[in-house]
Design a protein around this motif. Sequence first.
Motif, PDB file in Angstrom:
ATOM      1  N   VAL A 178      -4.632  -5.836   7.533  1.00 33.49           N
ATOM      2  CA  VAL A 178      -4.385  -5.953   9.038  1.00 33.49           C
ATOM      3  C   VAL A 178      -5.397  -6.477   9.673  1.00 33.49           C
ATOM      4  O   VAL A 178      -5.421  -7.214  10.785  1.00 33.49           O
ATOM      5  CB  VAL A 178      -4.015  -4.532   9.673  1.00 33.49           C
ATOM      6  CG1 VAL A 178      -2.887  -3.876   9.060  1.00 33.49           C
ATOM      7  CG2 VAL A 178      -5.393  -3.457   9.487  1.00 33.49           C
TER       8      VAL A 178
ATOM      9  N   SER B 123       0.904  -1.215   0.125  1.00 30.99           N
ATOM     10  CA  SER B 123       0.012  -0.123  -0.012  1.00 30.99           C
ATOM     11  C   SER B 123       0.784   1.294   0.031  1.00 30.99           C
ATOM     12  O   SER B 123       1.967   1.227  -0.235  1.00 30.99           O
ATOM     13  CB  SER B 123      -0.865  -0.054   1.011  1.00 30.99           C
ATOM     14  OG  SER B 123      -1.892   1.021   1.163  1.00 30.99           O
TER      15      SER B 123
ATOM     16  N   GLU C 128       2.464  -4.603  10.027  1.00 29.32           N
ATOM     17  CA  GLU C 128       2.579  -3.661   9.013  1.00 29.32           C
ATOM     18  C   GLU C 128       3.883  -3.024   9.313  1.00 29.32           C
ATOM     19  O   GLU C 128       4.525  -3.121  10.241  1.00 29.32           O
ATOM     20  CB  GLU C 128       1.554  -2.532   8.993  1.00 29.32           C
ATOM     21  CG  GLU C 128       1.422  -1.851  10.317  1.00 29.32           C
ATOM     22  CD  GLU C 128       0.097  -1.016  10.231  1.00 29.32           C
ATOM     23  OE1 GLU C 128      -0.475  -0.919  11.423  1.00 29.32           O
ATOM     24  OE2 GLU C 128      -0.260  -0.255   9.389  1.00 29.32           O
TER      25      GLU C 128
ATOM     26  N   GLY D  10       0.062  -9.308   6.311  1.00 28.58           N
ATOM     27  CA  GLY D  10       0.646  -7.973   6.581  1.00 28.58           C
ATOM     28  C   GLY D  10       0.692  -7.178   5.256  1.00 28.58           C
ATOM     29  O   GLY D  10       0.261  -7.378   4.375  1.00 28.58           O
ATOM     30  N   VAL D  11       1.132  -5.752   5.674  1.00 33.35           N
ATOM     31  CA  VAL D  11       1.271  -5.006   4.678  1.00 33.35           C
ATOM     32  C   VAL D  11       2.503  -3.839   4.729  1.00 33.35           C
ATOM     33  O   VAL D  11       2.908  -3.590   5.657  1.00 33.35           O
ATOM     34  CB  VAL D  11      -0.090  -3.843   4.747  1.00 33.35           C
ATOM     35  CG1 VAL D  11       0.016  -3.259   6.003  1.00 33.35           C
ATOM     36  CG2 VAL D  11      -0.256  -2.937   3.518  1.00 33.35           C
TER      37      VAL D  11
ATOM     38  N   ARG E  12      -4.479  -1.273   3.177  1.00 35.07           N
ATOM     39  CA  ARG E  12      -3.939  -1.497   4.603  1.00 35.07           C
ATOM     40  C   ARG E  12      -4.856  -2.204   5.377  1.00 35.07           C
ATOM     41  O   ARG E  12      -4.844  -3.104   6.154  1.00 35.07           O
ATOM     42  CB  ARG E  12      -3.532  -0.114   5.169  1.00 35.07           C
ATOM     43  CG  ARG E  12      -3.196  -0.258   6.422  1.00 35.07           C
ATOM     44  CD  ARG E  12      -2.972   1.118   7.188  1.00 35.07           C
ATOM     45  NE  ARG E  12      -2.424   0.898   8.508  1.00 35.07           N
ATOM     46  CZ  ARG E  12      -3.200   0.754   9.610  1.00 35.07           C
ATOM     47  NH1 ARG E  12      -4.739   1.266   9.246  1.00 35.07           N
ATOM     48  NH2 ARG E  12      -2.980   0.802  10.817  1.00 35.07           N
TER      49      ARG E  12
ATOM     50  N   LEU F 104       3.708  -0.162   3.715  1.00 34.81           N
ATOM     51  CA  LEU F 104       3.307   0.880   3.368  1.00 34.81           C
ATOM     52  C   LEU F 104       4.444   1.637   3.045  1.00 34.81           C
ATOM     53  O   LEU F 104       5.247   2.182   3.545  1.00 34.81           O
ATOM     54  CB  LEU F 104       2.908   1.753   4.865  1.00 34.81           C
ATOM     55  CG  LEU F 104       1.710   0.916   5.440  1.00 34.81           C
ATOM     56  CD1 LEU F 104       1.492   1.570   6.860  1.00 34.81           C
ATOM     57  CD2 LEU F 104       0.387   0.964   4.735  1.00 34.81           C
TER      58      LEU F 104
END
Length: 262
Positions: free
Chosen positions: A165, A139, A228, A179-180, A161, A182
């Motif tokens: 999450v 993201s 994240e 997960g992500v 996101r 950023l």
Amino acid sequence: MPTAVLIGAGPGLGLAMARRFGRGGYKIALVSRNPDRHNDALRELAGRGIEAAAFAADVRDTVGLGAALDEVEQKFGDVDFVYYGPSPHNMTEARKPIDQIAASDVEAAMALVHPAADVVARTLPGMLERKRGAFLFTSAISAVLPVPELGAMTVPAAAARGYAVTLNAALAKQGLFSGVLLIGGLINGSDIHAAMSSSGQSDEAYLLDPDRIADTAWDLVAKHESPEALILPGRRGLGLTVLLITRLLRVIKRSGRSHSPR
């Protein structure tokens, strides 16, 4: 040997993820609209002793994407890790300010987010049955920090996101992970970097090292400590980093939240 499927794998972060997870013992499936572009990547991975193959799929084609995942399983077996990181095709185009967008702009911007749910629906049942597996999405920093200049693109950032999450909250108790990443900069060597450089829009101070991001991705998936990670430029982008964190702290303070950004 586990299998990693990298969807939207390009020459920047996608290839770095292939190197990192291949080094960690995964077989690598590179999935993109044109698998022929991965010939150089496949040669590099083979030279590193990493088993890999390329598969064709446009994530906006539900049937084609499902067929590609079937091909991956036929060649490599069960899918143990999915990286979902297709990039927008119009990132270098002029964008409407956030106060001028309409529903049609948001709908177009969301086109790459909706297929993520199809990918999870297709691969999660097997992971649950085997009691192992992980997902990782990408993201933008606008998911946690207001960036009005990005216009409609801020909507899919927040959606991706939130999905990642929240999915992790559901999967963690079952031993799985979501997960992500950023992304708060421009990934060196990526398609977007190349396009912006050719049009004179690239600022080298904002460049991110894809191999360092891949190392962060590996840690997220291996340790399950956080769903994240905020990726910002290093020393060369210190000014941007300070600006972004300052803005984020202001947002957190106004919202009444007590935690600080990682």
